[in-house]
Design a protein around this motif. Structure first.
Motif, PDB file in Angstrom:
ATOM      1  N   TYR A 315       0.854  -1.378   0.323  1.00 48.00           N
ATOM      2  CA  TYR A 315       0.067   0.196   0.231  1.00 48.00           C
ATOM      3  C   TYR A 315       0.808   1.603   0.187  1.00 48.00           C
ATOM      4  O   TYR A 315       0.123   2.366  -0.092  1.00 48.00           O
ATOM      5  CB  TYR A 315      -1.127   0.222   1.146  1.00 48.00           C
ATOM      6  CG  TYR A 315      -2.442  -1.776   1.425  1.00 48.00           C
ATOM      7  CD1 TYR A 315      -3.083  -0.882   0.037  1.00 48.00           C
ATOM      8  CD2 TYR A 315      -1.854  -2.342   1.625  1.00 48.00           C
ATOM      9  CE1 TYR A 315      -4.128  -2.075   0.152  1.00 48.00           C
ATOM     10  CE2 TYR A 315      -2.598  -3.100   1.517  1.00 48.00           C
ATOM     11  CZ  TYR A 315      -3.592  -3.210   1.232  1.00 48.00           C
ATOM     12  OH  TYR A 315      -4.742  -4.403   0.788  1.00 48.00           O
ATOM     13  N   GLU A 327      -1.238   1.256  -9.306  1.00 51.05           N
ATOM     14  CA  GLU A 327      -1.770  -0.582  -9.870  1.00 51.05           C
ATOM     15  C   GLU A 327      -0.926  -1.425  -9.477  1.00 51.05           C
ATOM     16  O   GLU A 327      -0.913  -2.548  -9.382  1.00 51.05           O
ATOM     17  CB  GLU A 327      -2.203  -0.325 -11.140  1.00 51.05           C
ATOM     18  CG  GLU A 327      -2.910  -1.976 -11.961  1.00 51.05           C
ATOM     19  CD  GLU A 327      -2.903  -2.179 -12.973  1.00 51.05           C
ATOM     20  OE1 GLU A 327      -3.911  -2.730 -13.291  1.00 51.05           O
ATOM     21  OE2 GLU A 327      -2.842  -1.027 -13.553  1.00 51.05           O
ATOM     22  N   LEU A 330      -1.114  -3.742  -6.109  1.00 43.02           N
ATOM     23  CA  LEU A 330      -2.079  -4.361  -6.296  1.00 43.02           C
ATOM     24  C   LEU A 330      -1.172  -5.960  -7.236  1.00 43.02           C
ATOM     25  O   LEU A 330      -1.655  -6.527  -6.435  1.00 43.02           O
ATOM     26  CB  LEU A 330      -3.477  -4.655  -7.473  1.00 43.02           C
ATOM     27  CG  LEU A 330      -4.495  -5.333  -8.271  1.00 43.02           C
ATOM     28  CD1 LEU A 330      -4.748  -5.994  -6.553  1.00 43.02           C
ATOM     29  CD2 LEU A 330      -5.257  -4.606  -8.650  1.00 43.02           C
ATOM     30  N   ARG A 333       0.907  -7.286  -4.731  1.00 47.00           N
ATOM     31  CA  ARG A 333      -0.278  -8.190  -3.494  1.00 47.00           C
ATOM     32  C   ARG A 333      -0.380 -10.013  -4.469  1.00 47.00           C
ATOM     33  O   ARG A 333      -0.094 -11.089  -3.520  1.00 47.00           O
ATOM     34  CB  ARG A 333      -1.423  -7.876  -3.532  1.00 47.00           C
ATOM     35  CG  ARG A 333      -1.174  -6.333  -1.895  1.00 47.00           C
ATOM     36  CD  ARG A 333      -2.681  -6.108  -1.535  1.00 47.00           C
ATOM     37  NE  ARG A 333      -3.335  -5.453  -2.622  1.00 47.00           N
ATOM     38  CZ  ARG A 333      -3.150  -4.135  -2.940  1.00 47.00           C
ATOM     39  NH1 ARG A 333      -1.713  -3.554  -1.991  1.00 47.00           N
ATOM     40  NH2 ARG A 333      -4.327  -3.530  -3.706  1.00 47.00           N
ATOM     41  N   TRP A 334      -0.794  -9.636  -5.826  1.00 43.74           N
ATOM     42  CA  TRP A 334      -0.358 -11.109  -6.604  1.00 43.74           C
ATOM     43  C   TRP A 334       0.637 -11.363  -7.036  1.00 43.74           C
ATOM     44  O   TRP A 334       0.063 -12.752  -6.335  1.00 43.74           O
ATOM     45  CB  TRP A 334      -1.145 -10.582  -7.872  1.00 43.74           C
ATOM     46  CG  TRP A 334      -2.896  -9.819  -8.116  1.00 43.74           C
ATOM     47  CD1 TRP A 334      -3.311  -9.884  -8.003  1.00 43.74           C
ATOM     48  CD2 TRP A 334      -3.775 -10.700  -9.071  1.00 43.74           C
ATOM     49  NE1 TRP A 334      -4.854  -9.234  -8.444  1.00 43.74           N
ATOM     50  CE2 TRP A 334      -4.901 -10.162  -8.499  1.00 43.74           C
ATOM     51  CE3 TRP A 334      -3.856 -11.865  -9.963  1.00 43.74           C
ATOM     52  CZ2 TRP A 334      -6.098 -10.516  -9.569  1.00 43.74           C
ATOM     53  CZ3 TRP A 334      -4.513 -12.004 -10.577  1.00 43.74           C
ATOM     54  CH2 TRP A 334      -5.939 -12.141 -10.800  1.00 43.74           C
TER      55      TRP A 334
END
Length: 422
Positions: A315, A327, A330, A333-334
């Motif tokens: 974050y 982006e 995100l 995190r994947w």
């Protein structure tokens, strides 16, 4: 903790420091270079680096891993027999790879001068391969401080080259190719001088055909495994700009750079224990498996904590890299489970290498490589970076499961065979 284990942990610390310095210097290098060349020229240069990184294992034919295996079994920290031929094979192999890939890459990068493509491709292949062989010598001798010095020296060379380009105001790709080629030559000469390799008689004619065949056969198996590892980390970056968009490739690459930085302690630990895994594996797969189980809590523990830390820390990515990389948080995190999966994958691969099972290991890695490429080709045009992330995660999970099943099958076969007669 015995003395040998303390020594290996000290080696891991040296490697961690060296890798940390290298990543920090490399980060500064890439930022400066991206600003110097601009997006278009920097994109061309990055594509050439991706190509050389994927081709390099077949250029030096796994000679670094072969040296680690041989030196660790010889038990002499000063043994240098057979090192010279590995350097010759690496140099000739990289030259051959450059000749094969040069016209293909020139067509792929239409509009870029062919001479620039050739200089950068050959320079980077040699810049990967030759130090990798020397690293194999040092790891086989369990001299991790030397490995750290090589890694740091290479990073300093890159940073020095881009600082010189900035000072000279050389911002074109042609000018950068000249500086990059000269930098590679200087750094390789300094490494060779530091290793004291000048006095060793290592003419290729002194290598017997039998030894050459053994080196090429074993080296090919190592090369396939290394290429599989590199493909997992680089193929999607090469395909995303072409199959999705350049922006998606940039966002994804930024996330993977954070992943690579977070893997530094784990890679340092596994590298420092590679020689011991080879020694234990030589005594038999069961002995090597017990030693791998001894290391597994470190790998699983660190991989799990690092994955969780990245997921939570993602974050803050927009604050560190800027709002344009929102982006990337995100994507990170994947991709965070990749740290754990690759750690297990590398541990199992080292175990099989030490036990002399690199051929079946390489076959499984090659199958996983094909799966990764197929999934990327199908999913990236549909889902962009999400497809690339899914392809990476599923391929890594499939490979870890396949390696575990291979080890389980080998252990069961040994149990059914029973103890050998004296």
């Amino acid at each position: 903790m015995d003395r040998a284990e303390q020594q290996r942990l000290r080696q891991a610390a040296w490697l961690m420091v060296g890798n940390g310095l290298r990543l920090g210097l490399s980060g500064a290098y890439f930022i400066l270079l991206a600003r110097l060349l601009g997006p278009e020229a920097f994109g061309v240069f990055s594509a050439i680096l991706a190509c050389s990184n994927l081709a390099a294992p077949f250029g030096y034919l796994g000679q670094s891993e072969l040296l680690i295996q041989r030196l660790s079994r010889q038990g002499s920290p000063t043994c240098t027999q057979g090192i010279g031929p590995s350097l010759w094979l690496a140099g000739l192999g990289c030259g051959g790879m450059a000749l094969v890939l040069w016209p293909l890459l020139s067509v792929w990068l239409a509009g870029t001068p062919a001479a620039v493509v050739g200089v950068l491709l050959l320079s980077d292949l040699l810049f990967i391969a030759v130090p990798e062989v020397y690293r194999g010598i040092l790891i086989g001798r369990e001299q991790a401080a030397g490995v750290a010095l090589i890694d740091t020296g290479m990073a300093l060379g890159r940073l020095g080259a881009v600082l010189l380009a900035v000072a000279l105001g050389w911002g074109s790709l042609v000018q950068w190719a000249v500086l990059y080629g000269l930098m590679v030559l200087v750094v390789l000469l300094l490494i060779a001088r530091g290793m004291g390799r000048w006095s060793e008689p290592s003419l290729p004619l002194a290598l017997s055909w039998r030894d050459l065949r053994e080196r090429l056969t074993a080296g090919w198996d190592f090369a396939v495994g290394l290429a599989a590892v590199k493909t997992f980390t680089d193929l999607d970056k090469l395909l995303l700009p072409r199959l999705a968009s350049a922006a998606a490739g940039g966002l994804y690459s930024a996330a993977y750079r954070v992943i690579n930085f977070s893997q530094t302690p784990m890679i340092a630990l596994l590298t420092s224990h590679f020689a011991e895994l080879c020694r234990q594996g030589q005594k038999g797969l069961p002995q090597g498996w017990r030693y791998a189980c001894h290391l597994s809590p470190w790998v699983v523990g660190y991989g799990s904590l690092a994955a969780l830390g990245l997921a939570l820390g993602s974050y803050g990515i927009p604050w560190v890299l800027g709002s344009a990389y929102r982006e990337t948080a995100l994507i990170l995190r994947w991709l965070s489970p990749v740290i754990l999966l690759e750690g297990i994958h590398l541990l199992l691969s080292h175990l099989l290498t030490g036990a002399g099972l690199q051929k079946p290991r390489s076959r499984l890695q090659l199958m996983a490589l094909g799966l990764n490429g197929l999934l990327n080709a199908v999913w990236i045009p549909r889902w962009g970076w999400q497809g690339a992330a899914l392809a990476t995660l599923l391929s890594e999970m499939a490979l870890v499961l396949a390696l575990l099943l291979l080890i389980r099958g080998q252990l069961r076969s040994l149990q059914r065979a029973g103890p050998r007669a004296p």
